[in-house]
Enzyme design. Sequence first.
Site, PDB file in Angstrom:
ATOM      1  N   ASP A  20      63.881 118.401  -7.666  1.00  0.00           N
ATOM      2  CA  ASP A  20      62.532 118.870  -7.986  1.00  0.00           C
ATOM      3  C   ASP A  20      62.012 119.702  -6.821  1.00  0.00           C
ATOM      4  O   ASP A  20      61.124 119.290  -6.061  1.00  0.00           O
ATOM      5  CB  ASP A  20      61.621 117.675  -8.280  1.00  0.00           C
ATOM      6  CG  ASP A  20      62.074 116.909  -9.513  1.00  0.00           C
ATOM      7  OD1 ASP A  20      62.645 117.548 -10.425  1.00  0.00           O
ATOM      8  OD2 ASP A  20      61.879 115.682  -9.563  1.00  0.00           O
ATOM      9  N   LYS A  42      70.329 116.808 -10.686  1.00  0.00           N
ATOM     10  CA  LYS A  42      69.507 117.051 -11.875  1.00  0.00           C
ATOM     11  C   LYS A  42      68.657 118.294 -11.656  1.00  0.00           C
ATOM     12  O   LYS A  42      67.840 118.359 -10.750  1.00  0.00           O
ATOM     13  CB  LYS A  42      68.606 115.858 -12.182  1.00  0.00           C
ATOM     14  CG  LYS A  42      67.795 116.044 -13.473  1.00  0.00           C
ATOM     15  CD  LYS A  42      67.014 114.801 -13.834  1.00  0.00           C
ATOM     16  CE  LYS A  42      65.717 114.673 -13.077  1.00  0.00           C
ATOM     17  NZ  LYS A  42      64.705 115.691 -13.510  1.00  0.00           N
ATOM     18  N   ASP A  71      68.097 118.969 -17.166  1.00  0.00           N
ATOM     19  CA  ASP A  71      67.034 118.142 -17.746  1.00  0.00           C
ATOM     20  C   ASP A  71      65.908 119.032 -18.277  1.00  0.00           C
ATOM     21  O   ASP A  71      64.890 119.225 -17.617  1.00  0.00           O
ATOM     22  CB  ASP A  71      66.509 117.172 -16.678  1.00  0.00           C
ATOM     23  CG  ASP A  71      65.482 116.205 -17.233  1.00  0.00           C
ATOM     24  OD1 ASP A  71      65.488 115.958 -18.448  1.00  0.00           O
ATOM     25  OD2 ASP A  71      64.667 115.695 -16.442  1.00  0.00           O
ATOM     26  N   LEU A  72      66.095 119.551 -19.495  1.00  0.00           N
ATOM     27  CA  LEU A  72      65.118 120.456 -20.094  1.00  0.00           C
ATOM     28  C   LEU A  72      64.303 119.799 -21.202  1.00  0.00           C
ATOM     29  O   LEU A  72      63.346 120.391 -21.695  1.00  0.00           O
ATOM     30  CB  LEU A  72      65.819 121.706 -20.639  1.00  0.00           C
ATOM     31  CG  LEU A  72      66.593 122.530 -19.611  1.00  0.00           C
ATOM     32  CD1 LEU A  72      67.154 123.778 -20.266  1.00  0.00           C
ATOM     33  CD2 LEU A  72      65.723 122.886 -18.416  1.00  0.00           C
ATOM     34  N   LYS A  73      64.696 118.600 -21.616  1.00  0.00           N
ATOM     35  CA  LYS A  73      63.953 117.844 -22.634  1.00  0.00           C
ATOM     36  C   LYS A  73      63.624 118.720 -23.846  1.00  0.00           C
ATOM     37  O   LYS A  73      62.471 118.879 -24.239  1.00  0.00           O
ATOM     38  CB  LYS A  73      62.685 117.232 -22.040  1.00  0.00           C
ATOM     39  CG  LYS A  73      62.950 116.250 -20.894  1.00  0.00           C
ATOM     40  CD  LYS A  73      61.663 115.662 -20.370  1.00  0.00           C
ATOM     41  CE  LYS A  73      61.930 114.662 -19.257  1.00  0.00           C
ATOM     42  NZ  LYS A  73      62.409 115.322 -18.017  1.00  0.00           N
ATOM     43  N   HIS A  75      62.847 120.165 -27.363  1.00  0.00           N
ATOM     44  CA  HIS A  75      62.120 119.610 -28.516  1.00  0.00           C
ATOM     45  C   HIS A  75      61.605 120.793 -29.336  1.00  0.00           C
ATOM     46  O   HIS A  75      60.525 121.332 -29.072  1.00  0.00           O
ATOM     47  CB  HIS A  75      60.965 118.734 -28.038  1.00  0.00           C
ATOM     48  CG  HIS A  75      60.353 117.906 -29.107  1.00  0.00           C
ATOM     49  ND1 HIS A  75      59.307 117.042 -28.876  1.00  0.00           N
ATOM     50  CD2 HIS A  75      60.632 117.790 -30.420  1.00  0.00           C
ATOM     51  CE1 HIS A  75      58.968 116.438 -30.006  1.00  0.00           C
ATOM     52  NE2 HIS A  75      59.755 116.888 -30.962  1.00  0.00           N
ATOM     53  N   ASP A  76      62.392 121.198 -30.337  1.00  0.00           N
ATOM     54  CA  ASP A  76      62.058 122.377 -31.119  1.00  0.00           C
ATOM     55  C   ASP A  76      62.789 122.258 -32.454  1.00  0.00           C
ATOM     56  O   ASP A  76      63.365 121.205 -32.766  1.00  0.00           O
ATOM     57  CB  ASP A  76      62.494 123.642 -30.358  1.00  0.00           C
ATOM     58  CG  ASP A  76      61.611 124.845 -30.653  1.00  0.00           C
ATOM     59  OD1 ASP A  76      61.374 125.109 -31.859  1.00  0.00           O
ATOM     60  OD2 ASP A  76      61.174 125.514 -29.717  1.00  0.00           O
ATOM     61  N   ILE A  77      62.797 123.323 -33.239  1.00  0.00           N
ATOM     62  CA  ILE A  77      63.564 123.297 -34.476  1.00  0.00           C
ATOM     63  C   ILE A  77      65.051 123.247 -34.124  1.00  0.00           C
ATOM     64  O   ILE A  77      65.460 123.714 -33.052  1.00  0.00           O
ATOM     65  CB  ILE A  77      63.245 124.508 -35.365  1.00  0.00           C
ATOM     66  CG1 ILE A  77      63.633 125.823 -34.672  1.00  0.00           C
ATOM     67  CG2 ILE A  77      61.758 124.520 -35.762  1.00  0.00           C
ATOM     68  CD1 ILE A  77      63.515 127.032 -35.567  1.00  0.00           C
ATOM     69  N   PRO A  78      65.886 122.672 -34.995  1.00  0.00           N
ATOM     70  CA  PRO A  78      67.306 122.502 -34.650  1.00  0.00           C
ATOM     71  C   PRO A  78      68.006 123.788 -34.234  1.00  0.00           C
ATOM     72  O   PRO A  78      68.809 123.783 -33.298  1.00  0.00           O
ATOM     73  CB  PRO A  78      67.904 121.924 -35.939  1.00  0.00           C
ATOM     74  CG  PRO A  78      66.777 121.206 -36.586  1.00  0.00           C
ATOM     75  CD  PRO A  78      65.553 122.027 -36.287  1.00  0.00           C
ATOM     76  N   ASN A  79      67.720 124.889 -34.900  1.00  0.00           N
ATOM     77  CA  ASN A  79      68.400 126.146 -34.578  1.00  0.00           C
ATOM     78  C   ASN A  79      68.125 126.564 -33.133  1.00  0.00           C
ATOM     79  O   ASN A  79      69.030 126.997 -32.407  1.00  0.00           O
ATOM     80  CB  ASN A  79      67.955 127.249 -35.536  1.00  0.00           C
ATOM     81  CG  ASN A  79      68.746 128.526 -35.344  1.00  0.00           C
ATOM     82  OD1 ASN A  79      69.960 128.538 -35.513  1.00  0.00           O
ATOM     83  ND2 ASN A  79      68.069 129.599 -34.989  1.00  0.00           N
ATOM     84  N   THR A  80      66.886 126.423 -32.696  1.00  0.00           N
ATOM     85  CA  THR A  80      66.525 126.795 -31.323  1.00  0.00           C
ATOM     86  C   THR A  80      67.144 125.836 -30.316  1.00  0.00           C
ATOM     87  O   THR A  80      67.662 126.259 -29.267  1.00  0.00           O
ATOM     88  CB  THR A  80      64.992 126.809 -31.171  1.00  0.00           C
ATOM     89  OG1 THR A  80      64.448 127.772 -32.076  1.00  0.00           O
ATOM     90  CG2 THR A  80      64.580 127.161 -29.752  1.00  0.00           C
ATOM     91  N   THR A 127      58.854 107.943 -18.386  1.00  0.00           N
ATOM     92  CA  THR A 127      58.488 106.836 -17.497  1.00  0.00           C
ATOM     93  C   THR A 127      57.102 107.004 -16.893  1.00  0.00           C
ATOM     94  O   THR A 127      56.588 106.077 -16.267  1.00  0.00           O
ATOM     95  CB  THR A 127      59.525 106.663 -16.375  1.00  0.00           C
ATOM     96  OG1 THR A 127      59.730 107.920 -15.724  1.00  0.00           O
ATOM     97  CG2 THR A 127      60.850 106.167 -16.929  1.00  0.00           C
ATOM     98  N   ARG A 217      61.925 111.916  -5.377  1.00  0.00           N
ATOM     99  CA  ARG A 217      61.103 111.888  -4.174  1.00  0.00           C
ATOM    100  C   ARG A 217      61.560 110.875  -3.116  1.00  0.00           C
ATOM    101  O   ARG A 217      61.508 111.190  -1.914  1.00  0.00           O
ATOM    102  CB  ARG A 217      59.637 111.653  -4.560  1.00  0.00           C
ATOM    103  CG  ARG A 217      58.956 112.909  -5.087  1.00  0.00           C
ATOM    104  CD  ARG A 217      57.656 112.618  -5.799  1.00  0.00           C
ATOM    105  NE  ARG A 217      57.876 112.078  -7.140  1.00  0.00           N
ATOM    106  CZ  ARG A 217      56.922 111.852  -8.024  1.00  0.00           C
ATOM    107  NH1 ARG A 217      55.660 112.079  -7.713  1.00  0.00           N
ATOM    108  NH2 ARG A 217      57.208 111.389  -9.226  1.00  0.00           N
TER     109      ARG A 217
END
Length: 243
Positions: A20, A42, A71-73, A75-80, A127, A217
């Site tokens: 980070d 990461k 680690d981009l998490k 969360h979008d439509i499946p194609n994207t 978390t 950290r």
Amino acid sequence: MPQLLASESEMRRRLIVALDVPDARAAVAAAQTLQGHVGMLKVGLELFVAEGPEVVRRLRGEVPELEIFLDLKLHDIPNTMCGAIRSARSLGCRFITVHAGSGLAHLKACVAEAGAELGVLAVTVLTSQDAAACAEAGHTRSPAELVATRAALARAAGCAGVVCSGQELAGVRAAAPGIACVVPGIRPAGAEVGDQKRVMTPGQAIADGAAYLVVGRPILGAPDPAAAADAIVADMLAGAEAN
């Protein structure tokens, strides 16, 4: 460096440091300091947005013995999501994260696109969220219930693992037997909690069944990051031996 005991080497392999940091220069410097002390790097949103895919290529070139966890998490439509996973696969990453809240069909599509070489990790509940935060977001279930439900979805979809807090490890094992658990929110005893809500010590997380630990950290902010990583590995080893 003296030869490591097999068990100590294994704990190092399972320790992921969260880079980070704001730019590639800081990322490479941290990686070079920590090679031989951790097993994986990461790359999260801050660094990836600042530097793009090139930072992954540079890290793989500079410290090839360390694996990369993107680690981009997603969360979008499946194609994207699948397009992003296809790009990540070409970078040679070991893991990529997607939100388990996307649902079973999304997770299955991501796993199919990732293939055998890229592991899809499903993020259950962040978390930094507690019961109050989940309620504010409109959830009627507790964090533990959400984590268990989403872990079962991830297992059904064939994900390589889930990301969950150490406090939910037992529930994940019951809901999704055999799935690997990657645990962030790790804090050595006495360390500052910061913005994390559901935290656990390294040794306890390993004793409770974590496959990998993610630490940022407490390592990067330490006066001697390599020594801080070594201390965490020692605690992990103690947890493994106590189990």
